[in-house]
Structure formats: C-alpha cells, structure tokens
Design an enzyme around this catalytic site. Structure first.
Site, short mmCIF file in Angstrom:
data_model
loop_
_atom_site.label_atom_id
_atom_site.label_comp_id
_atom_site.label_asym_id
_atom_site.label_seq_id
_atom_site.Cartn_x
_atom_site.Cartn_y
_atom_site.Cartn_z
CG ASP A 80 100.55 134.63 120.49
OD1 ASP A 80 100.54 134.07 119.38
OD2 ASP A 80 99.70 134.40 121.38
CG HIS A 81 98.13 136.58 117.65
ND1 HIS A 81 97.64 135.98 116.52
CD2 HIS A 81 97.83 135.75 118.68
CE1 HIS A 81 97.05 134.83 116.84
NE2 HIS A 81 97.17 134.66 118.15
CD GLU A 134 97.47 133.65 113.59
OE1 GLU A 134 98.03 133.96 114.63
OE2 GLU A 134 96.23 133.47 113.50
N GLY A 182 89.32 133.32 122.21
CA GLY A 182 88.38 133.77 123.25
C GLY A 182 87.32 132.72 123.54
CB VAL A 238 95.73 127.46 126.47
CG1 VAL A 238 94.55 127.70 127.41
CG2 VAL A 238 95.61 126.10 125.80
CG ASN A 239 96.01 134.47 126.59
OD1 ASN A 239 96.10 134.52 127.80
ND2 ASN A 239 96.29 135.51 125.82
O1 G3H Z 1 97.58 133.10 120.67
C1 G3H Z 1 96.83 132.90 121.66
C2 G3H Z 1 95.79 131.93 121.59
O2 G3H Z 1 95.49 131.48 120.34
C3 G3H Z 1 94.85 131.80 122.69
O3 G3H Z 1 93.49 131.61 122.36
O4 G3H Z 1 92.51 132.73 124.35
O5 G3H Z 1 91.14 131.22 122.93
O6 G3H Z 1 92.93 130.29 124.37
P1 G3H Z 1 92.46 131.46 123.57
ZN ZN Z 2 96.31 132.95 118.90
#
Ligand code: G3H
Ligand code: ZN
Length: 288
Positions: A80-81, A134, A182, A238-239
């Site tokens: 991710d990212h 992105e 976030g 979702v994180n």
């Molecule tokens: O890549 C991770 C996410 O885009 C998580 O975003 O922390 O707002 O759910 P979030």
């Molecule tokens: Zn993300």
C-alpha cells in the site's frame, strides 16, 4: 490458485467490491483472515511503507503465503502507498500481488513520469503484479485527525483520469471522489460520515474502464459505499476503523487481566474487535 486479476474481474462483473484491510501485527492479520474465511470471501491485505517496516516485507509475504498454502485461500497481498521505486522493487521481489505506487503528492506530469518508471521496474520483476496509481489528494494518514487536511476535497476529473491512464497504462486507479484518509473525531463517534460523489465515480469509471480503488473507507456512509461499488469501485480500503478496534481491544484485554503477561491472552480481545469490523465491512462490500 485464482489470481487477483481474476478475482477483481469477477467482482467487477458482479458489481461487488473486494475488501482491502491493513495490518501491522499478527492480531489484526489473524482477525482479517478469520473474518474473510467465515464469510467465504476473497480478501486483500495491505501494508503501507510504515506498516511494512514494522512487520518486515518478506515476513508479511510469508504470512499470506502460509494462509494460501494451508487453506488454498484467495487472500492477496498489497504494498500500500509505496513512494519509492526501491520499496516497490522490494515488494515485487517478496511476492506481493499488487503494488500501489503513490505519486499523488507530486505535480500531475511528475506523477505520470514516476508511475511509468515504477510500472516498468515492477513488471520487469514480475509482469503478473497489478500496479495501482493514485491521482488527487486525499490526505496521507490512517489516524484520528483534528481537521480535514489542506487540499482534500478537490475531485479528480474524468479527463485527468483518462489522460493519466492512457499515459501510464496502469492496471488500477485510485481517484479522489470525496474520500479521505483517516477519520475526524466526529466520524469516530458516528455523528458525521464521509460522503462520496457517486456521479463522479461513474464518470471516471466510464472514462478509464480499468479497475478502480476507493481509499479512505473508514467512516464512510453505508449507502454511499453501496452506490460507489455499483458505480465502479472494485476494491475498498479500510484501515483507521481497524486501528481503532485494535486499540480498544488491547485496552479491554489489559483491563480484563491486569496481572496477565502472556501476549496471546491479552490480544484475543483485539482479534475479536478487529474481526467484527472486518466482518461487517465485508458483508457490506459483497452485498448485491
Ligand atoms: O490505504 C489505506 C486506506 O485508504 C485506508 O483509509 O484509514 O481512512 O480507512 P482509512
Ligand atoms: Zn489508502
């Protein structure tokens, strides 16, 4: 074993989304796997550069491989990212299924140039890896925020998206469509939910015709989630919601046994709390 591309093709055709959940420890990882297995749904797990630094890149890949091998389970691993080509190459060599090269903080043309370099580097290691890019700024941290970060709220246009995809030939696109990384404190308490621009999602999907990912899923209005998925979002990240659940689970585990020192006895509450969040999100993302 089914590939991630095949799973995404099926999800896109069914107008459902594959849930993507971040982890940085075994409690969250086991919770995600348990929730997905209960629901018999394919799942993506992801680690940002910071999360990977904590777990180890190869260690994360080994965890996912162990679940695949033991249960023949469709679980897929995402870097991710990722902000540097070196980190993208390390993930590719470790066996990740998807790598997100995140040039969203760069000027548009520079994002295109860097993304093209990343795609070339990744595909030369393994052409089967899906690369996501992105465009648009949606903030950078899966944390509880005091305020909406500067610059968040500007939507990606269909023209920008088309231009970006035509120039890079990326596999998956993550646009800015009202989403944000976030949660504000008001979102944690559930008084305020993130709202998405559904019309824009449909317009971008029609312009690019590739897989699209919705980032910043935490705290999003349920109905907007459903409509976003019907309109072209095939992966949902979702994180922060999982991090909040993990923390309250750890606190509950510690409070319930003040003299306990065995981590596995304390962390069971964190596994249960994260599993509950993942289960409810998977249920929503897979509903037809
Ligand atoms: O890549 C991770 C996410 O885009 C998580 O975003 O922390 O707002 O759910 P979030
Ligand atoms: Zn993300």
């Amino acid at each position: 074993m089914t590939s991630l591309r095949e799973v995404l093709n099926r999800a896109e055709a069914d107008k459902v989304a594959v849930g993507h959940f971040n982890f940085s420890d075994l409690a969250a990882f086991n919770a995600i796997v348990a929730a997905a297995r209960d629901k018999r749904l394919p799942v993506m797990v992801g680690l940002s550069e910071g999360e990977r630094e904590f777990t180890g890149v190869r260690q994360a890949a080994a965890l996912v491989k162990a679940v695949r091998d033991e249960y023949d389970y469709p679980i897929f691993l995402n870097a991710d990212h990722t902000h540097s080509i070196a980190n993208a190459e390390a993930a590719a060599k470790a066996g990740f299924d998807e790598i997100i090269f995140d040039g969203s903080a760069l000027p548009f043309e520079e994002n295109i140039a860097q993304t093209k370099k990343a795609i070339e580097a990744i595909k030369s290691i393994n052409p089967a890896i899906l690369v996501e890019a992105e465009i648009g700024w949606i903030g950078a941290s899966s944390a509880v925020l005091d305020k909406i970060p500067d610059g968040v709220g500007v939507l990606t246009t269909p023209d920008e998206a088309r231009q970006f995809v035509e120039a890079t030939l990326v596999d998956v696109l993550a646009p800015a469509v009202g989403n944000m990384h976030g949660m504000l404190a008001s979102m944690v308490h559930g008084n305020v939910r993130k709202r998405l621009n559904i019309e824009r999602i449909a317009e971008i999907k029609a312009a690019v015709r590739i897989f699209m990912t919705l980032h910043g899923g935490s705290g999003t209005n349920d109905d907007d989630f459903r409509k976003a998925i019907k309109s072209g979002m095939t992966i949902v990240h979702v994180n922060t919601e999982l991090r909040l659940a993990w923390r309250s689970g750890v606190e509950a585990g510690l409070a319930a046994a003040p003299n306990e020192v065995a981590p596995y006895k304390i962390l069971g509450a964190a596994v249960a709390a994260v599993k509950e969040v993942v289960s409810s999100r998977l249920e929503l993302f897979s509903s037809r």
